[in-house]
Design a protein around this motif. Structure first.
Motif, PDB file in Angstrom:
ATOM      1  N   THR A  50      -0.881  -1.087  -2.788  1.00  0.00           N
ATOM      2  CA  THR A  50      -1.832  -0.920  -3.887  1.00  0.00           C
ATOM      3  C   THR A  50      -1.120  -1.051  -5.229  1.00  0.00           C
ATOM      4  OG1 THR A  50      -3.356   0.451  -2.609  1.00  0.00           O
ATOM      5  CG2 THR A  50      -3.429   0.691  -5.003  1.00  0.00           C
ATOM      6  N   LYS A  51       0.024  -0.429  -5.354  1.00  0.00           N
ATOM      7  CA  LYS A  51       0.788  -0.563  -6.597  1.00  0.00           C
ATOM      8  C   LYS A  51       1.186  -2.011  -6.824  1.00  0.00           C
ATOM      9  CE  LYS A  51       4.574   1.503  -9.226  1.00  0.00           C
ATOM     10  NZ  LYS A  51       5.596   2.583  -9.249  1.00  0.00           N
ATOM     11  N   LYS A  52       1.592  -2.680  -5.753  1.00  0.00           N
ATOM     12  CA  LYS A  52       1.963  -4.093  -5.850  1.00  0.00           C
ATOM     13  C   LYS A  52       0.775  -4.939  -6.300  1.00  0.00           C
ATOM     14  CE  LYS A  52       3.154  -8.030  -2.904  1.00  0.00           C
ATOM     15  NZ  LYS A  52       3.358  -8.488  -1.513  1.00  0.00           N
ATOM     16  N   ARG A  53      -0.378  -4.764  -5.681  1.00  0.00           N
ATOM     17  CA  ARG A  53      -1.549  -5.578  -6.002  1.00  0.00           C
ATOM     18  C   ARG A  53      -2.067  -5.294  -7.414  1.00  0.00           C
ATOM     19  NH1 ARG A  53      -0.989  -9.802  -2.772  1.00  0.00           N
ATOM     20  NH2 ARG A  53      -1.315  -9.351  -0.560  1.00  0.00           N
ATOM     21  N   LEU A  54      -2.043  -4.042  -7.834  1.00  0.00           N
ATOM     22  CA  LEU A  54      -2.515  -3.717  -9.180  1.00  0.00           C
ATOM     23  C   LEU A  54      -1.617  -4.324 -10.258  1.00  0.00           C
ATOM     24  CD1 LEU A  54      -3.607   0.019  -8.808  1.00  0.00           C
ATOM     25  CD2 LEU A  54      -5.100  -1.959  -9.201  1.00  0.00           C
ATOM     26  N   ALA A  55      -0.377  -4.581  -9.936  1.00  0.00           N
ATOM     27  CA  ALA A  55       0.560  -5.170 -10.899  1.00  0.00           C
ATOM     28  C   ALA A  55       0.482  -6.691 -10.938  1.00  0.00           C
ATOM     29  CB  ALA A  55       1.982  -4.727 -10.568  1.00  0.00           C
ATOM     30  N   GLU A  56      -0.392  -7.276 -10.116  1.00  0.00           N
ATOM     31  CA  GLU A  56      -0.528  -8.726 -10.044  1.00  0.00           C
ATOM     32  C   GLU A  56      -1.808  -9.209 -10.730  1.00  0.00           C
ATOM     33  OE1 GLU A  56       1.527  -9.265  -5.606  1.00  0.00           O
ATOM     34  OE2 GLU A  56      -0.655  -9.250  -5.824  1.00  0.00           O
ATOM     35  N   THR A  57      -1.895 -10.519 -10.908  1.00  0.00           N
ATOM     36  CA  THR A  57      -3.132 -11.173 -11.357  1.00  0.00           C
ATOM     37  C   THR A  57      -3.940 -11.584 -10.137  1.00  0.00           C
ATOM     38  OG1 THR A  57      -2.073 -12.023 -13.355  1.00  0.00           O
ATOM     39  CG2 THR A  57      -4.067 -13.156 -12.611  1.00  0.00           C
ATOM     40  N   HIS A  58      -5.263 -11.368 -10.203  1.00  0.00           N
ATOM     41  CA  HIS A  58      -6.124 -11.728  -9.083  1.00  0.00           C
ATOM     42  C   HIS A  58      -7.416 -12.373  -9.580  1.00  0.00           C
ATOM     43  CE1 HIS A  58      -3.756  -9.499  -6.103  1.00  0.00           C
ATOM     44  NE2 HIS A  58      -3.625  -8.561  -7.034  1.00  0.00           N
ATOM     45  N   ASP A  59      -7.964 -13.250  -8.763  1.00  0.00           N
ATOM     46  CA  ASP A  59      -9.289 -13.820  -8.993  1.00  0.00           C
ATOM     47  C   ASP A  59     -10.092 -13.614  -7.716  1.00  0.00           C
ATOM     48  OD1 ASP A  59      -9.243 -15.354 -11.718  1.00  0.00           O
ATOM     49  OD2 ASP A  59      -7.327 -15.791 -10.744  1.00  0.00           O
ATOM     50  N   VAL A  60     -11.055 -12.707  -7.779  1.00  0.00           N
ATOM     51  CA  VAL A  60     -11.825 -12.305  -6.607  1.00  0.00           C
ATOM     52  C   VAL A  60     -13.296 -12.212  -6.979  1.00  0.00           C
ATOM     53  CG1 VAL A  60     -12.165 -10.508  -4.846  1.00  0.00           C
ATOM     54  CG2 VAL A  60      -9.869 -10.989  -5.700  1.00  0.00           C
ATOM     55  N   LEU A  61     -14.168 -12.741  -6.128  1.00  0.00           N
ATOM     56  CA  LEU A  61     -15.618 -12.670  -6.355  1.00  0.00           C
ATOM     57  C   LEU A  61     -16.005 -13.185  -7.737  1.00  0.00           C
ATOM     58  CD1 LEU A  61     -16.578  -9.278  -4.653  1.00  0.00           C
ATOM     59  CD2 LEU A  61     -17.218 -11.578  -3.920  1.00  0.00           C
ATOM     60  N   GLY A  62     -15.346 -14.253  -8.164  1.00  0.00           N
ATOM     61  CA  GLY A  62     -15.668 -14.852  -9.446  1.00  0.00           C
ATOM     62  C   GLY A  62     -15.200 -14.053 -10.648  1.00  0.00           C
ATOM     63  N   MET A  63     -14.401 -13.018 -10.429  1.00  0.00           N
ATOM     64  CA  MET A  63     -13.918 -12.165 -11.516  1.00  0.00           C
ATOM     65  C   MET A  63     -12.406 -12.285 -11.644  1.00  0.00           C
ATOM     66  SD  MET A  63     -16.294  -8.781 -10.790  1.00  0.00           S
ATOM     67  CE  MET A  63     -15.959  -8.787  -9.019  1.00  0.00           C
ATOM     68  N   HIS A  64     -11.927 -12.261 -12.871  1.00  0.00           N
ATOM     69  CA  HIS A  64     -10.494 -12.375 -13.135  1.00  0.00           C
ATOM     70  C   HIS A  64      -9.928 -11.008 -13.477  1.00  0.00           C
ATOM     71  CE1 HIS A  64      -6.677 -14.049 -14.432  1.00  0.00           C
ATOM     72  NE2 HIS A  64      -6.770 -13.333 -15.537  1.00  0.00           N
ATOM     73  N   PHE A  65      -8.844 -10.637 -12.771  1.00  0.00           N
ATOM     74  CA  PHE A  65      -8.196  -9.347 -12.978  1.00  0.00           C
ATOM     75  C   PHE A  65      -6.760  -9.566 -13.438  1.00  0.00           C
ATOM     76  CE2 PHE A  65     -11.470  -8.787  -9.825  1.00  0.00           C
ATOM     77  CZ  PHE A  65     -12.115  -7.619 -10.229  1.00  0.00           C
ATOM     78  N   PRO A  66      -6.448  -9.257 -14.683  1.00  0.00           N
ATOM     79  CA  PRO A  66      -5.048  -9.326 -15.122  1.00  0.00           C
ATOM     80  C   PRO A  66      -4.278  -8.151 -14.533  1.00  0.00           C
ATOM     81  CG  PRO A  66      -6.407  -8.388 -16.853  1.00  0.00           C
ATOM     82  CD  PRO A  66      -7.356  -8.805 -15.762  1.00  0.00           C
ATOM     83  N   PRO A  67      -2.962  -8.168 -14.605  1.00  0.00           N
ATOM     84  CA  PRO A  67      -2.200  -7.015 -14.122  1.00  0.00           C
ATOM     85  C   PRO A  67      -2.621  -5.728 -14.831  1.00  0.00           C
ATOM     86  CG  PRO A  67      -0.753  -8.881 -14.513  1.00  0.00           C
ATOM     87  CD  PRO A  67      -2.089  -9.258 -15.072  1.00  0.00           C
TER      88      PRO A  67
END
Length: 318
Positions: free
Chosen positions: A139-156
């Motif tokens: 979880t800590k690893k994923r929260l520190a990454e950039t993600h694009d999921v379900l049409g939404m962009h999540f910066p670190p």
């Protein structure tokens, strides 16, 4: 900007994170721009944050809060408050009000069931309120990454929103006369999933491995898969008894019978889709065959439409 669940799913099916799930033509058709992805996240936060919070007692010092981003558990007592998950950011004032109403004890610990924003969005606010944040190491690893999921962009996530304590397999603690166990679930909804079990209160939070009464979403971009969802639900059944209050990531409070029914539905869908895929039928033909038609009246009531769920299952099977 009005974005419906179907808009988000269409965007998701074309997002870079889920490209392996679709033919390239469809991925290109439904691709979103960075601005659209950012707007989609803001719209989703606003939509979810507007849902009122309701409270359900689970035990004398254990409460389930439901509404803007799934379900939260709060343990109260002289040792302080322990919270599992935290809703979306706009829900913070309402969440804080409910936490205050449950007692004057300080908030000591927040546990993240997995990395997704509707469960971790108030990490930073709860840290500012004095809580440590416990989560699986992934979880800590994923929260520190950039993600694009379900049409939404999540910066670190900012540093103050990251877990302060992590574990790999299990983490046990005693608080307010209860024995609490946070245990890893092998990749299912994501590769960050855990369950949180309260022994004295006989309650179990399953995070998004359990969508009670509805077809689930699982995030392929961070390890989600149908086999893992089935294995995770089976694990939840194993650590429960017939009196256990089972809190899903989304949906109403459940029990062992509800979790078993959900697991059995997942097994049925996997078997039907696997048979069609093994026979050589392409995904569009499998979706058109409506392999879940007899199940849809019961399970196609949540975020995931039946056709999208069938496609998701198909593309995580070999």
């Amino acid at each position: 900007m009005d974005i419906t669940r179907r808009d988000l799913l269409r965007s998701a099916l074309g997002s870079a994170a889920l490209l392996p799930l679709l033919p390239m033509s469809a991925a290109t058709l439904f691709a979103t721009t960075p601005r659209q992805a950012a707007d989609a996240l803001a719209a989703r936060r606003k939509e979810m944050g507007a849902v009122p919070i309701s409270a359900t007692p689970l035990a004398d010092n254990l409460t389930m809060l439901s509404g803007p981003g799934g379900n939260v558990i709060v343990l109260t007592g002289p040792d302080g408050k322990l919270v599992v998950d935290s809703f979306v950011q706009p829900a913070w004032p309402g969440l804080k009000q409910h936490l205050d109403e449950l007692g004057t004890q300080p908030i000591k610990l927040l546990i993240d069931s997995h990395w997704h924003f509707d469960h971790t969005d108030n990490n930073e606010n709860l840290r500012k309120a004095g809580a440590a944040v416990l989560a699986h190491v992934n979880t800590k690893k994923r929260l520190a990454e950039t993600h694009d999921v379900l049409g939404m962009h999540f910066p670190p996530s900012p540093a103050d929103a990251l877990p302060t304590q992590t574990f790999t397999d299990t983490h046990k603690l005693k608080m307010n006369k209860d024995d609490i166990e946070a245990g890893r679930i092998p990749p299912a909804h994501t590769d960050t999933d855990i369950y949180v079990r309260f022994s004295r209160g006989n309650a179990l939070h399953m995070g998004d491995v359990f969508f009670n009464g509805m077809y689930p979403f699982f995030d392929v971009s961070t390890g989600g898969n149908i086999d893992g969802m089935i294995a995770g639900a089976t694990l939840g059944i194993k650590v429960s008894d017939n009196a256990t209050k089972i809190v899903p990531g989304h949906g109403p409070l459940g029990d062992k019978a509800a979790l078993t029914s959900y697991r059995d539905m997942l097994v049925t869908v996997r078997e039907r889709v696997q048979k069609l895929k093994t026979s050589g039928r392409p995904v569009k033909d499998v979706v058109a065959a409506k392999p879940t038609a007899d199940l849809d009246g019961t399970w196609a009531k949540g975020f995931m439409p039946a056709d999208a769920f069938v496609e998701l299952v198909y593309n995580t099977l070999k």
